[in-house]
Design a protein around this motif. Structure first.
Motif, PDB file in Angstrom:
ATOM      1  N   GLN A  52       3.202  11.258   0.987  1.00 58.21           N
ATOM      2  CA  GLN A  52       2.217  11.610   2.008  1.00 58.21           C
ATOM      3  C   GLN A  52       1.459  10.387   2.533  1.00 58.21           C
ATOM      4  O   GLN A  52       0.957  10.411   3.655  1.00 58.21           O
ATOM      5  N   VAL A  53       1.388   9.337   1.723  1.00 56.87           N
ATOM      6  CA  VAL A  53       0.609   8.160   2.103  1.00 56.87           C
ATOM      7  C   VAL A  53       1.139   7.504   3.380  1.00 56.87           C
ATOM      8  O   VAL A  53       0.387   7.305   4.338  1.00 56.87           O
ATOM      9  N   PRO A  54       2.432   7.125   3.457  1.00 52.34           N
ATOM     10  CA  PRO A  54       2.911   6.526   4.707  1.00 52.34           C
ATOM     11  C   PRO A  54       2.893   7.485   5.878  1.00 52.34           C
ATOM     12  O   PRO A  54       2.714   7.059   7.027  1.00 52.34           O
ATOM     13  N   VAL A  55       3.073   8.772   5.626  1.00 54.76           N
ATOM     14  CA  VAL A  55       3.015   9.754   6.715  1.00 54.76           C
ATOM     15  C   VAL A  55       1.623   9.756   7.346  1.00 54.76           C
ATOM     16  O   VAL A  55       1.467   9.705   8.569  1.00 54.76           O
ATOM     17  N   ILE A  56       0.596   9.805   6.499  1.00 52.52           N
ATOM     18  CA  ILE A  56      -0.777   9.792   7.003  1.00 52.52           C
ATOM     19  C   ILE A  56      -1.116   8.444   7.614  1.00 52.52           C
ATOM     20  O   ILE A  56      -1.699   8.366   8.708  1.00 52.52           O
ATOM     21  N   GLY A  57      -0.757   7.363   6.907  1.00 50.10           N
ATOM     22  CA  GLY A  57      -1.111   6.020   7.372  1.00 50.10           C
ATOM     23  C   GLY A  57      -0.454   5.675   8.695  1.00 50.10           C
ATOM     24  O   GLY A  57      -1.135   5.350   9.679  1.00 50.10           O
ATOM     25  N   LEU A  58       0.879   5.750   8.754  1.00 49.38           N
ATOM     26  CA  LEU A  58       1.589   5.391   9.981  1.00 49.38           C
ATOM     27  C   LEU A  58       1.345   6.409  11.085  1.00 49.38           C
ATOM     28  O   LEU A  58       1.254   6.041  12.267  1.00 49.38           O
ATOM     29  N   GLY A  59       1.215   7.686  10.701  1.00 47.68           N
ATOM     30  CA  GLY A  59       0.890   8.699  11.710  1.00 47.68           C
ATOM     31  C   GLY A  59      -0.470   8.441  12.331  1.00 47.68           C
ATOM     32  O   GLY A  59      -0.661   8.606  13.546  1.00 47.68           O
TER      33      GLY A  59
ATOM     34  N   ASN B 211     -11.775   9.474   3.822  1.00 48.74           N
ATOM     35  CA  ASN B 211     -11.694  10.806   3.222  1.00 48.74           C
ATOM     36  C   ASN B 211     -10.295  11.172   2.748  1.00 48.74           C
ATOM     37  O   ASN B 211     -10.089  12.288   2.250  1.00 48.74           O
ATOM     38  N   VAL B 212      -9.347  10.257   2.908  1.00 49.12           N
ATOM     39  CA  VAL B 212      -8.000  10.517   2.395  1.00 49.12           C
ATOM     40  C   VAL B 212      -7.494   9.388   1.501  1.00 49.12           C
ATOM     41  O   VAL B 212      -6.676   9.626   0.607  1.00 49.12           O
ATOM     42  N   PHE B 213      -7.960   8.153   1.729  1.00 45.23           N
ATOM     43  CA  PHE B 213      -7.466   7.003   0.976  1.00 45.23           C
ATOM     44  C   PHE B 213      -8.580   6.401   0.125  1.00 45.23           C
ATOM     45  O   PHE B 213      -9.755   6.738   0.275  1.00 45.23           O
ATOM     46  N   SER B 214      -8.186   5.487  -0.740  1.00 47.74           N
ATOM     47  CA  SER B 214      -9.169   4.692  -1.486  1.00 47.74           C
ATOM     48  C   SER B 214      -9.963   3.849  -0.494  1.00 47.74           C
ATOM     49  O   SER B 214      -9.526   3.624   0.646  1.00 47.74           O
ATOM     50  N   GLY B 215     -11.135   3.380  -0.907  1.00 45.40           N
ATOM     51  CA  GLY B 215     -11.952   2.573  -0.008  1.00 45.40           C
ATOM     52  C   GLY B 215     -11.229   1.335   0.458  1.00 45.40           C
ATOM     53  O   GLY B 215     -11.304   0.953   1.636  1.00 45.40           O
ATOM     54  N   ARG B 216     -10.507   0.681  -0.454  1.00 42.28           N
ATOM     55  CA  ARG B 216      -9.750  -0.517  -0.106  1.00 42.28           C
ATOM     56  C   ARG B 216      -8.717  -0.198   0.978  1.00 42.28           C
ATOM     57  O   ARG B 216      -8.616  -0.902   1.985  1.00 42.28           O
ATOM     58  N   ALA B 217      -7.945   0.857   0.788  1.00 43.52           N
ATOM     59  CA  ALA B 217      -6.910   1.226   1.749  1.00 43.52           C
ATOM     60  C   ALA B 217      -7.514   1.724   3.065  1.00 43.52           C
ATOM     61  O   ALA B 217      -6.930   1.522   4.131  1.00 43.52           O
ATOM     62  N   ALA B 218      -8.675   2.367   3.007  1.00 41.79           N
ATOM     63  CA  ALA B 218      -9.323   2.860   4.231  1.00 41.79           C
ATOM     64  C   ALA B 218      -9.742   1.691   5.120  1.00 41.79           C
ATOM     65  O   ALA B 218      -9.534   1.726   6.343  1.00 41.79           O
ATOM     66  N   PHE B 219     -10.332   0.664   4.535  1.00 39.80           N
ATOM     67  CA  PHE B 219     -10.709  -0.525   5.310  1.00 39.80           C
ATOM     68  C   PHE B 219      -9.461  -1.179   5.903  1.00 39.80           C
ATOM     69  O   PHE B 219      -9.441  -1.570   7.074  1.00 39.80           O
ATOM     70  N   LEU B 220      -8.419  -1.320   5.085  1.00 36.92           N
ATOM     71  CA  LEU B 220      -7.195  -1.966   5.527  1.00 36.92           C
ATOM     72  C   LEU B 220      -6.566  -1.195   6.687  1.00 36.92           C
ATOM     73  O   LEU B 220      -6.124  -1.793   7.679  1.00 36.92           O
TER      74      LEU B 220
ATOM     75  N   TYR C 184       0.794  -1.236   0.000  1.00 34.65           N
ATOM     76  CA  TYR C 184       0.000   0.000   0.000  1.00 34.65           C
ATOM     77  C   TYR C 184       0.821   1.279   0.000  1.00 34.65           C
ATOM     78  O   TYR C 184       0.293   2.336  -0.339  1.00 34.65           O
ATOM     79  N   TYR C 185       2.096   1.210   0.378  1.00 34.63           N
ATOM     80  CA  TYR C 185       2.914   2.420   0.379  1.00 34.63           C
ATOM     81  C   TYR C 185       3.846   2.471  -0.829  1.00 34.63           C
ATOM     82  O   TYR C 185       3.961   3.505  -1.484  1.00 34.63           O
ATOM     83  N   LEU C 186       4.520   1.366  -1.139  1.00 30.58           N
ATOM     84  CA  LEU C 186       5.405   1.354  -2.307  1.00 30.58           C
ATOM     85  C   LEU C 186       4.614   1.332  -3.609  1.00 30.58           C
ATOM     86  O   LEU C 186       5.146   1.675  -4.665  1.00 30.58           O
TER      87      LEU C 186
END
Length: 408
Positions: A120-127, A168-177, A100-102
């Protein structure tokens, strides 16, 4: 740059190890919850023993006893159950980074939701995961933590709020994950920061000849109970990336809430049964109702509509052929760069799931998969990375609807 074939193997091996360690963690967690609830107080037990249970497995008999605080002296050998949890989280972390990040542009960034730069994806996700742990820890240690029911209600609302933020920031798939990863982080971090440290403090007190504080065990037990009730919903969220009807719905957050309730109430049934407090069969009815409602929300909230085309009952072979030709042109132009005998999309070594859509015959063969992925939902192309237009989806829907009319 890593060869796509090697990348695919790394992804599969990471997922394999992650599933293996998760099985070990969930199995030991469920076992000890069952053991704890099934212990019986009997005459003749040593002082400090809260109960015992006799079990049989693999041709052997086992006598299990639990000390309410700790034994009067430490045994020479003591097995610690912790690496199942740590290994599950660590492999899950590497898997989310790898997939999901790479590959954020393919699986995580959805321009229709929010345009993000890959960094920005890993910053938001891991943060988000780290922040959620601090909130969870703070709530558990606050005065609210002394009331299990109130704490559970607040955590339920917080999970839904976090899920809404992720959608509201990721795709639906990534939001569930990420919602599942958030809960899994609470579970594993509780083992690392609370359960194991508290047990080590008990051991240290015993070795020093002092009586351990019972509050240490009580605090660890609360976190273990949370893990027990959250396990089933986490599994659903982690598996959901393969099934877009749930995460692509505009009612995705409501679906998560219903799954949380269903999973927790199923665990309540087993916990009650194992504790000899009866078998509350009504829980299965409530859980089934929650899942049925979740299915209904996924259907009414889907972004696509199988009946977008105005299909008349008098469909002729000519009109069906014309609609199929248009659908083939759309699918080949928007999907076959990945779903082909030799994919040309960077990082895709073979057609995902072995589904090829590069010939009319293959497209007709996989018609139902196309319906679910590109018409009933907009899961494919992923995050609409090839910019499939509404008119193109309508063309595919027209062919599928006319095909159905002919079959009827």
């Amino acid at each position: 740059m890593i060869d796509p074939q090697i990348s695919e193997w790394i992804s599969q091996l990471l997922r394999w190890v992650h599933v293996i360690t998760a099985i070990a963690w969930i199995g030991s967690s469920f076992y000890f919850i069952h053991l704890d609830l099934s212990l019986k107080k009997r005459e003749g037990l040593p002082p400090g023993v809260g109960g015992e249970a006799w079990q049989v497995h693999g041709g052997g008999f086992y006598n299990m006893r639990k000390y309410l605080v700790a034994p009067p002296e430490m045994p020479k050998e003591l097995t610690w159950f912790k690496w199942e949890s740590y290994s599950t989280w660590i492999t899950g972390f590497f898997l989310i980074v790898w997939v999901y990040y790479l590959n954020a542009g393919l699986y995580t960034i959805d321009p229709a939701v929010r345009t993000l730069a890959p960094w920005q994806v890993p910053v938001i996700g891991l943060g988000g995961l780290a922040l959620s742990w601090l909130v969870y820890e703070g709530l558990c240690r606050s005065p609210l933590g002394r009331n299990d029911v109130a704490l559970g209600c607040v955590l339920f609302v917080y999970i839904l709020a976090a899920a809404y933020a992720f959608t509201n920031v990721f795709s639906g798939r990534a939001a569930f994950l990420h919602t599942g990863a958030m809960i899994a982080t609470w579970m594993s971090a509780s083992v690392f920061f609370v359960i194991i440290p508290n047990q080590k403090k008990v051991v240290a007190e015993l070795l020093a000849g002092r009586a351990p504080d019972p509050a240490l065990g009580k605090q660890a037990k609360q976190r273990s109970t949370h893990n027990n009730y959250l396990t089933l919903p986490v599994l659903f969220l982690m598996l959901s990336n393969h099934y877009p009807l749930a995460w692509s719905s505009r009612y995705a957050v409501g679906i998560i809430g219903l799954v949380l309730i269903a999973g927790a109430i199923v665990r309540h049934f087993f916990n009650s049964r194992h504790a000899d407090k009866g078998s509350p069969w009504w829980t299965w009815g409530v859980a089934a109702a929650c899942i049925a409602l979740a299915i209904w929300l996924s259907i009414i909230g889907k972004p696509g509509n199988a009946n977008m085309a105005d299909v008349q009952t008098g469909v002729t072979p000519a009109t069906l052929t014309a609609s199929f030709d248009e659908a083939v042109l759309t699918i080949q132009s928007r999907c076959s760069m990945c779903h082909a005998a030799e994919p040309v999309w960077d990082g895709i070594p073979v057609a995902p799931k072995g589904v090829r859509l590069d010939t009319p015959e293959e497209i007709a063969r996989h018609a139902e998969l196309v319906r679910v992925q590109a018409v009933l939902t907009h899961a494919m192309p992923p995050n609409n990375i090839t910019e499939m237009t509404p008119d193109e989806r309508k063309a595919v829907a027209t062919w599928l609807a006319q095909k159905d009319a002919v079959l009827r």
